[in-house]
Design a protein around this motif. Structure first.
Motif, PDB file in Angstrom:
ATOM      1  N   ASP A 121       0.847  -1.190   0.000  1.00  0.00           N
ATOM      2  CA  ASP A 121       0.000   0.000   0.000  1.00  0.00           C
ATOM      3  C   ASP A 121       0.888   1.247   0.000  1.00  0.00           C
ATOM      4  O   ASP A 121       1.829   1.357   0.785  1.00  0.00           O
ATOM      5  N   GLY A 168       0.382   4.101   1.065  1.00  0.00           N
ATOM      6  CA  GLY A 168       0.403   4.823   2.330  1.00  0.00           C
ATOM      7  C   GLY A 168       1.522   4.346   3.223  1.00  0.00           C
ATOM      8  O   GLY A 168       2.138   5.130   3.955  1.00  0.00           O
ATOM      9  N   ASP A 224       1.927   8.184   1.136  1.00  0.00           N
ATOM     10  CA  ASP A 224       1.102   8.862   0.133  1.00  0.00           C
ATOM     11  C   ASP A 224      -0.363   8.739   0.538  1.00  0.00           C
ATOM     12  O   ASP A 224      -1.066   7.811   0.141  1.00  0.00           O
ATOM     13  N   GLY A 225      -0.794   9.683   1.362  1.00  0.00           N
ATOM     14  CA  GLY A 225      -2.165   9.641   1.831  1.00  0.00           C
ATOM     15  C   GLY A 225      -2.473  10.815   2.736  1.00  0.00           C
ATOM     16  O   GLY A 225      -1.636  11.702   2.931  1.00  0.00           O
ATOM     17  N   VAL A 233      -8.457   7.876   7.716  1.00  0.00           N
ATOM     18  CA  VAL A 233      -7.224   7.692   6.946  1.00  0.00           C
ATOM     19  C   VAL A 233      -7.580   7.249   5.535  1.00  0.00           C
ATOM     20  O   VAL A 233      -8.433   6.374   5.342  1.00  0.00           O
ATOM     21  N   THR A 249      -5.344   6.332   1.862  1.00  0.00           N
ATOM     22  CA  THR A 249      -4.076   6.243   1.134  1.00  0.00           C
ATOM     23  C   THR A 249      -4.361   6.081  -0.357  1.00  0.00           C
ATOM     24  O   THR A 249      -5.504   5.834  -0.760  1.00  0.00           O
ATOM     25  N   ARG A 250      -3.298   6.167  -1.148  1.00  0.00           N
ATOM     26  CA  ARG A 250      -3.479   5.965  -2.592  1.00  0.00           C
ATOM     27  C   ARG A 250      -3.706   4.497  -2.928  1.00  0.00           C
ATOM     28  O   ARG A 250      -4.017   4.153  -4.068  1.00  0.00           O
ATOM     29  N   THR A 290      -1.282  15.470   5.437  1.00  0.00           N
ATOM     30  CA  THR A 290      -0.848  14.229   4.803  1.00  0.00           C
ATOM     31  C   THR A 290      -0.291  13.252   5.826  1.00  0.00           C
ATOM     32  O   THR A 290      -0.011  13.603   6.974  1.00  0.00           O
ATOM     33  N   LEU A 291      -0.097  12.016   5.390  1.00  0.00           N
ATOM     34  CA  LEU A 291       0.484  10.991   6.251  1.00  0.00           C
ATOM     35  C   LEU A 291       1.983  11.174   6.459  1.00  0.00           C
ATOM     36  O   LEU A 291       2.570  10.499   7.306  1.00  0.00           O
TER      37      LEU A 291
END
Length: 292
Positions: free
Chosen positions: A28, A30, A35-36, A101, A103-104, A159-160
Motif C-alpha cells: 500500500d 500509504g 502517500d495519503g 485515513v 491512502t493511494r 498528509t500521512l
C-alpha cells in the motif's frame, strides 16, 4: 480497545475488521511512501466534534494530492459504525479519538484504501491538558511564502508524511520540552507539529486573540476556526498574524490548540517562562467545551 472500519463499496456502513490482525497490504502506497491523508477528531458520548469541518478539510487535502477518496456521507456512516462498536466495547469511555485515513492504495491497483479508527484518548494527552506545556522553537527550513510558490510541497494539506513532525517532538522531549512551535526561515511563527498556535492580549479592557496567517503555509486548524467564531461572539478582537517569536514572548498568554488535546497553555518557551492567565484560559476553555 481499538475499532477499525474500512470503507468498502460492498458495505454501505463500512466493514468492521479485527484491529488485532494485519489489515493493510505491505505494498500500500500509504505504507511505502506516506502517500495519503488523515484527520483526527474528538468524539464525546458517541458524538464526533466538528465532523463536517474535518470532512471538509479531508476533501481539501485529497484535492491537493489529486486523491480520489470516498464521499462525506460514506465517511459519516463509517464513523457512526465505529463509534457504535466502540461504545459497545467501552461503555465507560466518554471520549474517543476518531481517525480518518485514506491512502493511494495498493501500488498499481488504482483505488484508495480508506478506514476509520476509533480508540481511547491517550492518558498522556489528558495529562498535558492539565499540566501545560514546555515548548521549543524549531526552524522548519522553509520561508513563509513557500506555500504560494511551491504548491507541490502540500504545505496546507494534512498528509500521512509526518516523519519530520514526529522527529521534532522527539527532539523536544530529548531536550526537556514537551512540544514544538515551528518557525520559518524568515522568522515567522508557523504552527506546532500537531497543533495551532494561539496567543492573547488583554489590554485596556480589550481582549485580542491571534493566530499565524494561513498564507504562511500552515494547516487550517478546525479547532482554532471554531474557537475564533465563538470568541468573536463574546466580543474578542481577532487577528491573523504575521507573528514573530517576540510576539509570543510579549503576549499575556499563549496556547496550543488541537482537536484531541484541545486548548493547552504554553508555560515555558525556549527556556523562558511566559505570562499565563488562569482567567483567559478558563474563559477560552469554556468556549472550547461549548463550541469546539
Amino acid at each position: 480497545m481499538t475499532v477499525l472500519v474500512f470503507l468498502d463499496p460492498a458495505h454501505d456502513d463500512g466493514k468492521v475488521v479485527d484491529a488485532s490482525q494485519p489489515q493493510l497490504m505491505a505494498t500500500d502506497l500509504g505504507a511505502t511512501r506516506g502517500d495519503g491523508i488523515f484527520e483526527s477528531m474528538l468524539a464525546v458520548d458517541g458524538s464526533p466534534r466538528k465532523e463536517q469541518a474535518h470532512l471538509s478539510r479531508l476533501a481539501s487535502s485529497a484535492a491537493a494530492l489529486d486523491l480520489d477518496v470516498p464521499d462525506a456521507d460514506a465517511w459519516s456512516r463509517a464513523i457512526r459504525t465505529g463509534l457504535g462498536e466502540f461504545a459497545a466495547a467501552e461503555p465507560d469511555q466518554r471520549n474517543a479519538v476518531v481517525k480518518l485515513v485514506a491512502t493511494r492504495g495498493v501500488e498499481g491497483a488504482g483505488r484508495a484504501t480508506a478506514w476509520v479508527q476509533v480508540a481511547p484518548v491517550p492518558a498522556s494527552t489528558l495529562a498535558q491538558r492539565k499540566a501545560g506545556l514546555k515548548v521549543l522553537f524549531l526552524e522548519r527550513g522553509y520561508d513563509s511564502t513557500v506555500a504560494q510558490r511551491a504548491p507541490w510541497l502540500l504545505m496546507g494539506a494534512k498528509t500521512l508524511s509526518y516523519a519530520v513532525n514526529m522527529a521534532a517532538v522527539r527532539h523536544a522531549r530529548a531536550n526537556g520540552a514537551d512540544d514544538v512551535i515551528f518557525t520559518s526561515s524568515d522568522g515567522k511563527v508557523l504552527e506546532g507539529p500537531t497543533s495551532t498556535v494561539l496567543l492573547a492580549y488583554d489590554r485596556d479592557g480589550q481582549k485580542t486573540l491571534l493566530t499565524p496567517q494561513l498564507e504562511s503555509g500552515i494547516l487550517a486548524g478546525t479547532s482554532q476556526s471554531a474557537l475564533f467564531a465563538a470568541a468573536k461572539e463574546q466580543g474578542w478582537e481577532l487577528g491573523y498574524g504575521p507573528l514573530e517569536p517576540h510576539d509570543l514572548l510579549d503576549a499575556d498568554a499563549v496556547w496550543l490548540i488541537s482537536s484531541i488535546r484541545l486548548l493547552v497553555p504554553v508555560l515555558v518557551l525556549d527556556g523562558q517562562e511566559l505570562r499565563t492567565s488562569a482567567a483567559l484560559t478558563a474563559e477560552l476553555t469554556e468556549l472550547v467545551d461549548r463550541f469546539v
